[in-house]
Structure formats: C-alpha cells, structure tokens
Design a protein around this motif. Structure first.
Motif, PDB file in Angstrom:
ATOM      1  N   THR A  68     -58.351  12.683  14.451  1.00  0.00           N
ATOM      2  CA  THR A  68     -57.104  12.801  14.563  1.00  0.00           C
ATOM      3  C   THR A  68     -56.380  11.528  15.354  1.00  0.00           C
ATOM      4  N   LEU A  69     -55.018  11.603  15.019  1.00  0.00           N
ATOM      5  CA  LEU A  69     -54.328  10.684  15.794  1.00  0.00           C
ATOM      6  C   LEU A  69     -54.301  10.998  17.319  1.00  0.00           C
ATOM      7  N   ASP A  70     -54.302  12.188  17.677  1.00  0.00           N
ATOM      8  CA  ASP A  70     -54.122  12.723  18.941  1.00  0.00           C
ATOM      9  C   ASP A  70     -55.423  12.503  19.933  1.00  0.00           C
ATOM     10  N   ASN A  71     -56.700  12.604  19.191  1.00  0.00           N
ATOM     11  CA  ASN A  71     -58.003  12.653  19.788  1.00  0.00           C
ATOM     12  C   ASN A  71     -58.818  11.441  19.728  1.00  0.00           C
ATOM     13  N   HIS A  72     -58.323  10.549  18.872  1.00  0.00           N
ATOM     14  CA  HIS A  72     -59.265   9.386  18.488  1.00  0.00           C
ATOM     15  C   HIS A  72     -59.574   8.606  19.639  1.00  0.00           C
ATOM     16  N   GLU A  73     -58.594   8.260  20.506  1.00  0.00           N
ATOM     17  CA  GLU A  73     -58.796   7.430  21.701  1.00  0.00           C
ATOM     18  C   GLU A  73     -60.000   8.203  22.693  1.00  0.00           C
ATOM     19  N   GLU A 134     -54.814  12.547   4.544  1.00  0.00           N
ATOM     20  CA  GLU A 134     -54.065  13.288   4.079  1.00  0.00           C
ATOM     21  C   GLU A 134     -52.957  13.897   5.250  1.00  0.00           C
ATOM     22  N   THR A 135     -53.766  14.501   6.502  1.00  0.00           N
ATOM     23  CA  THR A 135     -52.980  14.926   7.459  1.00  0.00           C
ATOM     24  C   THR A 135     -52.913  13.889   8.436  1.00  0.00           C
ATOM     25  N   ASP A 136     -53.482  12.787   8.660  1.00  0.00           N
ATOM     26  CA  ASP A 136     -53.459  11.843   9.613  1.00  0.00           C
ATOM     27  C   ASP A 136     -53.247  10.451   9.065  1.00  0.00           C
ATOM     28  N   GLY A 137     -52.203  10.213   8.248  1.00  0.00           N
ATOM     29  CA  GLY A 137     -51.834   9.167   7.513  1.00  0.00           C
ATOM     30  C   GLY A 137     -51.432   8.061   8.572  1.00  0.00           C
ATOM     31  N   VAL A 138     -51.083   8.185   9.791  1.00  0.00           N
ATOM     32  CA  VAL A 138     -50.446   7.413  10.636  1.00  0.00           C
ATOM     33  C   VAL A 138     -51.580   6.309  11.129  1.00  0.00           C
TER      34      VAL A 138
END
Length: 271
Positions: A68-73, A134-138
C-alpha cells in the motif's frame, strides 16, 4: 363399519360435485396456494466453491504481502548490512478492480494465486507482494505501472559503509486472458524475468530524478487526481481556455476603458 361409512358418503360426494359452490371453493383455495407460493421465494442454493481456487487463495494470503501507499517504504526496505551483501528478490503482482481493470483482472489474479504454491516451494523463493490499483491508485500512478503486470525487483542490501547500490526493476506485462500459473512461476524458477530489460528511466521509483527529489508520491497524487476528473469537465475547461485565448489574441483591440480607441484627427490644411 368404516367401510360402510365410506360407502354411504360416496353418493353425497357425487352429488356435491354437481353444485358450482364446490368449484368456487376449489378455485379459491387454488388461488390462495398460488399467492402463497409466489410470496415465498425459492430457497437459493449457494454455489459450491472451487476447492482449487479456495486453496490457492489461502496459500496466497499467507505468503503474499499487501503493498500500500502507507507501508511500501517499510516493506521494500532492504535487509541489514552483512559481511557478504546479497540481493532481495521481489515479485509484485499489480492488479485492479472494476474501475481500473474493468473487471477483467479477477481471472488472472486467481492464476497468480495458483502460482504462489509453486514459487514458494523453490529453494530460494522471492518475496511476494500484491499491489491493487483500485485501492492504491496514488502508488500505481507514482510508479507508472500497467494493469495487470509483474514488477520484478532486485533490492540490494546496504554495504558495510551503509551505502546502497541502485535497485533493479523490471516491468513485465501480463496477458489477462491467457496467462498461466506455470508462466508466473517460470519468472523465478527459470529466471524468465531476465528476458525483460531493466527500467532505468525518469520515473524509476527508487533512483529516478523524481524519487531522489522526493517528488514521486506528489506526482502520483497529481496524476491520480487528474484521472479522477471526468472527461467532460476536461473538455469544458479546454473549450473555455481556447475561447478566452482566441478572443484575446484575435478579438477587437479595446482601449483601457473597454471602449474602441478614438479615430485620429484629420490633418490641418496646408497654408
């Protein structure tokens, strides 16, 4: 005794059948039964789940991380420095839903789930992850990914001096209708990922100019926001801008007060 009673009742029944009242009663009860039957819906039988698909989904849920955008790093951070630095291999399956994949990714996602068991059984399995646009388009817009696809990453561990070599990334296209589980597994088992050239362009998510400048995620928000704007709104904006530009460029030259400039005075006659 019971037989004689039945025999005595037979003439009465035959006589009663001659009266229309009996027919009306029968018709009433027939209509009532039909109304009750239509009011009570038939019990829907739930479909029997596919055991292969259910088992593959369970294995994938246990071995595939959700990116996800929050955990990818945090998830894609390389391991600690070691005496003999290695490379962490990642296979990220990019999928979507009804809006981003038009509902056509469900089958290929199930195929990927079926390949997880084959990949995980290898002597040195890669890290597996799933990115849902669909949920992590950013994040999908920041990484400029296509749907569906496989992102193959080789993330080097930091050296003893904490320096980190560049990450190798490959964008591998996936056919949403003909992809098979062995083809997914062959990307790792037979190193088929090497048939795709690594990407080293401007939008590289780890070492590109945007990533180095810290502008990759803001760029993803920008592109995600543009994609959310309806096409009709964009056309109206373009039409308004073009009319304004054309009016200023080729329209009548008005004065400062909004009035047409005064005509020049006639020249004085020569003496």
């Amino acid at each position: 005794m019971r037989t004689s009673t039945v025999l005595l009742a037979l003439p009465a029944l035959s006589t009663a059948q001659q009266f229309p009242f009996v027919d009306q009663v029968k018709a009433f009860f027939g209509q009532a039964s039909a109304s009750i039957s239509s009011a009570i819906p038939e019990a829907s039988i739930p479909p029997i789940p596919n055991p292969i698909a259910a088992g593959a989904a369970a294995i994938a849920a246990a071995n595939v991380q959700r990116l996800t955008l929050d955990n990818h790093e945090r998830v894609l951070r390389p391991g600690a420095a070691t005496a003999s630095p290695g490379v962490e291999e990642w296979m990220i399956f990019v999928t979507g839903g009804n809006k981003t994949c038009f509902g056509n990714c469900k089958g290929v996602e199930q195929t990927f789930n079926e390949s997880v068991a084959l990949i995980s059984a290898s002597p040195s399995p890669p890290n597996l992850a799933l990115l849902d646009c669909e949920t992590d388009g950013v994040l999908c817009n920041a990484w400029t990914v296509t749907i569906p696809s496989i992102l193959h990453l080789q993330i080097p561990q930091p050296l003893a001096d904490q320096s980190k070599p560049s990450t190798t990334i490959r964008y591998i296209a996936v056919n949403r209708t003909s992809a098979t589980a062995p083809e997914f597994a062959a990307l790792h088992l037979q190193e088929k990922y090497k048939e795709t050239q690594p990407y080293d362009g401007f939008f590289h998510p780890f070492s590109g100019p945007l990533a180095i400048a810290g502008a990759l995620i803001p760029f993803g928000y920008l592109m995600w926001g543009i994609a959310k704007v309806p096409s009709w709104a964009i056309m109206i904006g373009i039409s308004f801008f073009s009319r304004t530009f054309m009016g200023r460029r080729f329209g009548p030259q008005a004065g400062r007060d909004g009035q047409a400039p005064a005509a020049a005075a006639p020249a004085a006659p020569a003496q």
